[in-house]
Design a protein around this motif. Sequence first.
Motif, PDB file in Angstrom:
ATOM      1  N   ARG A 114      38.747  35.321  37.728  1.00  0.00           N
ATOM      2  CA  ARG A 114      38.927  36.634  37.107  1.00  0.00           C
ATOM      3  C   ARG A 114      40.147  37.341  37.691  1.00  0.00           C
ATOM      4  O   ARG A 114      40.756  36.876  38.643  1.00  0.00           O
ATOM      5  CB  ARG A 114      37.669  37.477  37.331  1.00  0.00           C
ATOM      6  CG  ARG A 114      36.439  36.926  36.584  1.00  0.00           C
ATOM      7  CD  ARG A 114      35.140  37.387  37.223  1.00  0.00           C
ATOM      8  NE  ARG A 114      35.067  38.851  37.318  1.00  0.00           N
ATOM      9  CZ  ARG A 114      34.118  39.492  37.992  1.00  0.00           C
ATOM     10  NH1 ARG A 114      33.187  38.800  38.641  1.00  0.00           N
ATOM     11  NH2 ARG A 114      34.110  40.807  38.034  1.00  0.00           N
ATOM     12  N   GLU A 141      45.233  43.920  38.486  1.00  0.00           N
ATOM     13  CA  GLU A 141      45.076  45.110  37.654  1.00  0.00           C
ATOM     14  C   GLU A 141      46.385  45.886  37.581  1.00  0.00           C
ATOM     15  O   GLU A 141      46.761  46.403  36.530  1.00  0.00           O
ATOM     16  CB  GLU A 141      43.971  46.016  38.197  1.00  0.00           C
ATOM     17  CG  GLU A 141      43.774  47.255  37.334  1.00  0.00           C
ATOM     18  CD  GLU A 141      42.693  48.186  37.845  1.00  0.00           C
ATOM     19  OE1 GLU A 141      42.553  49.274  37.278  1.00  0.00           O
ATOM     20  OE2 GLU A 141      41.987  47.821  38.814  1.00  0.00           O
ATOM     21  N   SER A 172      46.246  43.254  34.049  1.00  0.00           N
ATOM     22  CA  SER A 172      45.168  43.762  33.196  1.00  0.00           C
ATOM     23  C   SER A 172      45.260  45.257  32.923  1.00  0.00           C
ATOM     24  O   SER A 172      44.881  45.724  31.847  1.00  0.00           O
ATOM     25  CB  SER A 172      43.806  43.421  33.806  1.00  0.00           C
ATOM     26  OG  SER A 172      43.651  44.027  35.083  1.00  0.00           O
ATOM     27  N   ASP A 226      42.222  37.643  28.428  1.00  0.00           N
ATOM     28  CA  ASP A 226      41.383  36.530  28.868  1.00  0.00           C
ATOM     29  C   ASP A 226      42.074  35.860  30.053  1.00  0.00           C
ATOM     30  O   ASP A 226      43.098  35.193  29.893  1.00  0.00           O
ATOM     31  CB  ASP A 226      41.193  35.526  27.728  1.00  0.00           C
ATOM     32  CG  ASP A 226      40.179  34.438  28.065  1.00  0.00           C
ATOM     33  OD1 ASP A 226      39.911  34.221  29.268  1.00  0.00           O
ATOM     34  OD2 ASP A 226      39.673  33.785  27.134  1.00  0.00           O
ATOM     35  N   ALA A 227      41.524  36.054  31.246  1.00  0.00           N
ATOM     36  CA  ALA A 227      42.174  35.574  32.466  1.00  0.00           C
ATOM     37  C   ALA A 227      42.383  34.063  32.467  1.00  0.00           C
ATOM     38  O   ALA A 227      43.287  33.558  33.135  1.00  0.00           O
ATOM     39  CB  ALA A 227      41.364  35.988  33.697  1.00  0.00           C
ATOM     40  N   ARG A 228      41.559  33.336  31.715  1.00  0.00           N
ATOM     41  CA  ARG A 228      41.692  31.875  31.704  1.00  0.00           C
ATOM     42  C   ARG A 228      43.070  31.442  31.218  1.00  0.00           C
ATOM     43  O   ARG A 228      43.653  30.494  31.757  1.00  0.00           O
ATOM     44  CB  ARG A 228      40.599  31.264  30.830  1.00  0.00           C
ATOM     45  CG  ARG A 228      39.193  31.386  31.413  1.00  0.00           C
ATOM     46  CD  ARG A 228      38.146  30.918  30.424  1.00  0.00           C
ATOM     47  NE  ARG A 228      38.108  31.784  29.244  1.00  0.00           N
ATOM     48  CZ  ARG A 228      37.260  31.628  28.236  1.00  0.00           C
ATOM     49  NH1 ARG A 228      36.365  30.640  28.278  1.00  0.00           N
ATOM     50  NH2 ARG A 228      37.274  32.455  27.197  1.00  0.00           N
ATOM     51  N   SER A 270      38.230  32.858  42.765  1.00  0.00           N
ATOM     52  CA  SER A 270      37.587  32.900  41.456  1.00  0.00           C
ATOM     53  C   SER A 270      36.774  34.161  41.206  1.00  0.00           C
ATOM     54  O   SER A 270      36.646  34.602  40.065  1.00  0.00           O
ATOM     55  CB  SER A 270      36.689  31.670  41.281  1.00  0.00           C
ATOM     56  OG  SER A 270      35.626  31.697  42.234  1.00  0.00           O
ATOM     57  N   ASP A 271      36.208  34.740  42.259  1.00  0.00           N
ATOM     58  CA  ASP A 271      35.308  35.878  42.100  1.00  0.00           C
ATOM     59  C   ASP A 271      35.751  37.019  43.011  1.00  0.00           C
ATOM     60  O   ASP A 271      35.908  36.828  44.219  1.00  0.00           O
ATOM     61  CB  ASP A 271      33.877  35.467  42.452  1.00  0.00           C
ATOM     62  CG  ASP A 271      32.911  36.637  42.371  1.00  0.00           C
ATOM     63  OD1 ASP A 271      32.619  37.080  41.236  1.00  0.00           O
ATOM     64  OD2 ASP A 271      32.465  37.114  43.431  1.00  0.00           O
ATOM     65  N   GLN A 303      34.376  46.768  43.255  1.00  0.00           N
ATOM     66  CA  GLN A 303      33.644  45.630  42.681  1.00  0.00           C
ATOM     67  C   GLN A 303      32.133  45.828  42.802  1.00  0.00           C
ATOM     68  O   GLN A 303      31.384  45.477  41.884  1.00  0.00           O
ATOM     69  CB  GLN A 303      34.080  44.330  43.358  1.00  0.00           C
ATOM     70  CG  GLN A 303      35.536  43.961  43.129  1.00  0.00           C
ATOM     71  CD  GLN A 303      35.868  43.852  41.644  1.00  0.00           C
ATOM     72  OE1 GLN A 303      35.090  43.316  40.849  1.00  0.00           O
ATOM     73  NE2 GLN A 303      37.034  44.354  41.264  1.00  0.00           N
TER      74      GLN A 303
END
Length: 494
Positions: free
Chosen positions: A19, A25, A29, A77-79, A375-376, A401
């Motif tokens: 993510r 950010e 994003s 979409d972060a992917r 990843s998280d 978070q």
Amino acid sequence: MLLIAAAGLAVYANSAGGRFLWDDELLVSGNPVIKEWSNAPGVFLGRQTGPQGAQLYMYRPLQFISYMADHYLWGLDARGYHLTGIAIHILAALSICWFAYLISKNLLLASITGLLFVVSPLNTEAVSYISGRADPLSALFIFLGMIFYVKSEEEGGKRYYYIMLLCWVAAVLSRESGLVFPLLLLAYHVSFRKRPDWRRLSPLFLAVLLYAVIVPNGRNVYLGCATSIAERLPGFFASITSYIRLLLAPVGLHMEYGNRLFAWSDPAVISGIAMTVLLITLAFARRNARAGDGIFCFSVLWFFTALLPYSNILPMNAYMAEHWLYVPSFGFFLIAAKWSSGLMEGRFRRLSAAAVIFVVLAYSAMTVAQNRYWSDPIRFYETTLRYAPGSSRLHYNLGIQYKISSRLRDAIGCYSKAIELDPGNPSYYNNRANAYAQEGEFMKAISDYTKAIELDPRHVNAYLNRARAYRESGQPDKAAKDLEKADSLIHPAR
């Protein structure tokens, strides 16, 4: 080259589900600039801003153009952004393989260099972290520039030289550290005893000076820097010690090393100075020996030259960072490939081949594991805090978070720790107040909003949030005053 590409895809496949986190950010994003192609000309003119018009003190237009392309293809979409980053990393590794072959004329050496580079866990910070893209993007163009420069030297003519210039410009527009490229060319000439043509090199050095005059590169941020070069420079040698340790044993990888100052008497500084002197002396000794080892000399000079932009001669936001090793690490992998390929071509070929396979597999496993760190967001901040417990920004971001995950009490604890470490940041109070308000503790929320406004009288969100808290706590008159104040800040002409 197919093996290098396949290895890169294999070890970074699990990073594609990561993510947005940390600076993502700010740069991606939450950045309105990348969401409209009409902003592209402004990006090249230096108009690079983040959320709510926050000024980004950098000049990396190609990095932002790549984010624009991603946003056009994938939205938020972060992917998709991760897939683009993986592709750039693989292309950089392939260009490294090509360049290593050009200077060594040894396909085995070049293959091992590219393979070690593409699976190295040290590169996860530049690849698995979306905001780290500037490093692989700039590296791709740096190595392509080196390739075409060598070809222009070997084959003559101006075509390759002009392509090299275009690659260098692209490297600089991807990350400012690309300005070191002319010095890397000098390292090539010195290492392989090739007399440079100053008619071809001098324009590059003049361009560097012109860039320094025209492009501010965030120098305004550092005009009030409280430290001198003499205070910052020991940190560079301390980082040399850490970098070499990480290259030899890439364990304990993490973000946020901090902007620590070191004394010249610090053991890490003394060790870094000793290793620098020893390696450079050994490099020239081997170059000047009867056999003349240009590859070893070039590897050492490349490593130290490519680190110069991060030497803190100009103030940086940290004394070291793992992603700063992305380009310099080529020197280490080139030496490792030279020695291992030499053994593989001799009587110990099976043993040395097994050793190379073991290292590649070990690197791959470590990279796959390290991708989970990126990843998280919660895992990222919790893990990083174990290495940098004194970072207020880490506590603050972890609080955000936790709040997103509805862990409000944990969020309040993180915001409180951030305030304890940095009591002068109004955003910390504003966000803790938001958490208090969600918990129904409106008086505590109002107190924090008031503190945020005291620290920043133009903090519009704090006025709006406090108005909401006043209204919820049955104080409509005070809420109306805050709304009126917020409106006057948003529309000062009224």
